[in-house]
Scaffold this active site. Structure first.
Site, PDB file in Angstrom:
ATOM      1  N   LYS A   4      -2.893   9.572   8.052  1.00  0.00           N
ATOM      2  CA  LYS A   4      -2.493   9.775   6.726  1.00  0.00           C
ATOM      3  C   LYS A   4      -1.277  10.682   6.944  1.00  0.00           C
ATOM      4  O   LYS A   4      -1.461  11.829   7.113  1.00  0.00           O
ATOM      5  CB  LYS A   4      -3.499   9.514   5.559  1.00  0.00           C
ATOM      6  CG  LYS A   4      -3.268   9.503   3.782  1.00  0.00           C
ATOM      7  CD  LYS A   4      -4.055  10.366   2.995  1.00  0.00           C
ATOM      8  CE  LYS A   4      -3.516   9.981   1.952  1.00  0.00           C
ATOM      9  NZ  LYS A   4      -4.659  10.439   1.119  1.00  0.00           N
ATOM     10  N   SER A  29      -5.351   6.655  -2.768  1.00  0.00           N
ATOM     11  CA  SER A  29      -4.102   7.175  -2.290  1.00  0.00           C
ATOM     12  C   SER A  29      -3.841   7.041  -1.056  1.00  0.00           C
ATOM     13  O   SER A  29      -2.826   6.608  -0.492  1.00  0.00           O
ATOM     14  CB  SER A  29      -3.306   8.191  -2.853  1.00  0.00           C
ATOM     15  OG  SER A  29      -4.086   9.736  -1.787  1.00  0.00           O
ATOM     16  N   SER A  74      -9.964   8.745  -3.298  1.00  0.00           N
ATOM     17  CA  SER A  74      -8.311   8.361  -2.605  1.00  0.00           C
ATOM     18  C   SER A  74      -8.750   7.586  -1.019  1.00  0.00           C
ATOM     19  O   SER A  74      -7.760   6.982  -0.819  1.00  0.00           O
ATOM     20  CB  SER A  74      -7.063   9.169  -2.255  1.00  0.00           C
ATOM     21  OG  SER A  74      -6.886   9.021  -3.567  1.00  0.00           O
TER      22      SER A  74
END
Lengths: 483, 95
Positions: free
Chosen positions: A75, A150, A174
């Site tokens: 990420k 997210s 997330s």
């Protein structure tokens, strides 16, 4: 069909293929599909090929580590030395991190290959990946729909086979929510289990890193690589890390699983409830002892969470000031103008909303009414779980109230977006570990079930998920366009 | 809870965040609806409950006060917007 990490390790060990070969395959898949999915912000092709060559040399010498040669993605919130780390934000568009996050360093040391950095909601604030400066990510199951957020880029990349596994972070869901919406397996560990060093902070008392993969067995391997004490993170836990793979084969006979009645009440799409009931029946057949429990303060978790998360965010994001790194506005007239315009230009709408609310909640005269009140409710929510764990070993429920929604469907109403997190955020408030795994489909879109364990009991989550995945194949399904 | 345009402007100043004049009204609406959600907290009597700051009720671990970081000034300044002679440059603060 894309390979699991377990299959890649076996193939590499048996010499069926090299890391360089599969790394090139993944890079080719990224080149082919990323224009549709937009799950990568940066693809680090040269670095990946170099790391793959090193992995092949290590494999040839018989010195392979846990994940040597396995192509993964991070990420874009984990700092990567020498590689742009944007956090999905314009304010960090030019930020080349000067050091590695502990998670990145650990993957590097174990020999994993980094394919690139995945797309995300700006500063991890969002549940749909529509808040990224780099554009939204498409759900591989239906490209008109959101992948969740997210960590939407990581979930979509694993679902579409553009990476064998990926890292994510979970402040209010997330990891678990995009895992559910994209039909992959993801785990949020106990607060303090995985180091936050080099993980760009959102809500420091809530943030926790964890993996996405195609199975619970793969998540066990990845968590093994990520977890453990780190002196550079002041809230890192010194609790010993067990061998997560060693306990996977233990059955769930006699395991006491509680179903919180508040998680199956109004608000949950009845079609999802049906899918989850079927999964519960499977676990019952495996010998689990299922009972109803109550988490009475569930409804308070959303307001409580948003006060705490926004307050911590407003404090954490004050470091982005246009002075030492990141975006700076043109021709500032004075220092205040430099701060205000650099931040105003650099942050997106949702981030600004949260900074403003957080600033308000912490401002003189309002602290007690908002932040202190939220911290009191936080303890009540934690106490609910502790009481529940007196009578059950594990809690099971939906990960999300509905399946993936259409891109744009909730962007005009921030509050309706926040309600997506109803089943996930209370774990972050309590600091408990949770996991989402695929359990079926509604309208051709994946449904996730969430497992919740007591503190530092990730092994039990992984074991239960693995046992379920021995009698189901939802986790192995791949969207047709990417199979 | 409803905010006014002046409230939004003063919060934005506290946060050192520029917001365009023509978007103030939208922030008034968005922030007010978030605060309405947040006000649900007041339905519960939490008097006497000890606030929870760290989910594990842990306190910050301390370490010995020893230098552990080496000098990386050049590496860090390489990513700064404006530097000179090893310093970060900003507009003049003191006249």
């Amino acid at each position: 069909m894309p390979m699991t990490v377990t299959e890649i390790r076996q193939g590499l060990a048996a010499g069926e293929f090299s890391s360089s070969e599969i790394t090139r395959d993944y890079l080719a898949r990224i080149a082919q599909h990323n224009p549709t999915l937009n799950c990568f912000i940066s693809v680090t092709e040269a670095l990946a090929l170099d790391q793959a060559r090193q992995a092949d040399a290590r494999l040839a010498q018989g010195k392979a580590g846990l994940l040597t040669g396995v192509p993964i993605a991070h990420k874009d919130l984990f700092c990567t030395d020498g590689v742009r780390t944007s956090c999905g934000s314009r304010i960090l568009d030019n930020f080349v991190a000067p050091y590695d996050a502990t998670v990145v360093e650990r993957f590097r040391q174990t020999g994993a290959v980094m394919l690139g950095k995945t797309n995300m909601d700006e500063f991890a604030m969002g549940s749909s990946n529509e808040n990224s400066h780099y554009g939204n990510v498409a759900n591989p199951w239906k490209t008109t729909h959101v992948p969740g957020g997210s960590s939407g880029g990581s979930a979509a990349a694993v679902a579409a086979g553009l990476a064998a596994a990926a890292t994510g972070t979970d402040t209010g869901g997330s990891i678990r929510q995009p895992a559910a919406l994209c039909g992959v397996t993801g785990i949020k560990p106990t607060y303090g289990r995985v180091s936050r060093y080099g993980m760009i902070a959102f809500g420091s008392s809530l943030d926790q890193g964890g993996p996405f993969a195609r199975s619970a067995a793969d998540c066990a391997l990845l968590l093994q690589a990520m977890a453990g004490f780190d002196g550079r993170d002041s809230t890192s836990s010194e609790t010993d890390v067990p061998d997560y793979s060693a306990s996977l084969e233990q059955g769930v006979e006699g395991l006491r699983i509680g179903l919180p009645k508040e998680y199956f009440a109004e608000g949950l799409d009845s079609r999802l409830a049906g899918v989850i009931d079927t999964a519960i029946d499977e676990l019952r057949k495996l010998g689990a002892d299922i009972s109803e429990i109550s988490l009475p303060n569930t409804g308070l978790s959303i307001p409580t969470y948003y006060v705490i998360a926004m307050a911590e965010a407003s404090s954490n994001l004050s470091r982005f000031d246009g002075v030492r790194f990141g975006h700076r506005c043109a021709n500032p007239v004075d220092l205040e103008d430099l701060y205000k315009r650099s931040r105003g230009e650099g942050f997106g709408e949702e981030v600004k909303r949260r900074i403003l609310i957080g600033t308000y909640a912490l401002s003189a005269g309002y602290y007690d009414a908002y932040y202190l009140k939220a911290q009191q409710l936080r303890r009540m929510i934690k106490d609910d779980f502790q009481k529940a764990f007196d009578s059950v070993d594990l809690i099971l429920g939906p990960t999300t109230p509905e399946v993936a929604f259409a891109i744009g469907a909730k962007t005009d109403d921030p509050v309706s977006m926040y309600l997506q997190d109803i089943y996930t955020i209370s774990l972050n408030l309590a600091g408990l570990p949770g996991m989402s795994l695929p359990a079926g489909f509604v309208d051709g879109l994946p449904v996730g079930i969430q497992l919740i364990a007591n503190y530092f009991d990730e092994a039990r989550l992984l074991q239960t998920a693995h046992q379920y995945q021995q009698v189901s194949d939802w986790h192995l399904q791949t969207p047709e366009a990417f199979s | 809870m409803t905010l006014k345009a002046d409230d939004v402007r003063s919060i934005a100043h506290l946060a050192r965040l520029h917001i365009d004049d023509d978007s103030v009204d939208r922030y008034v609406d968005d922030l007010s609806s978030i605060l309405t959600l947040v006000d649900q907290m007041n339905q519960i009597d939490s008097s006497g409950v000890k606030p929870l700051a760290n989910p594990l009720d842990a306190s910050q671990r301390l370490r010995a006060d020893e230098v552990t970081e080496g000098d990386q000034r050049e590496k860090f300044q390489a990513i700064a917007p404006d530097v000179a002679d090893g310093l970060y440059r900003v507009p003049r603060v003191i006249e």
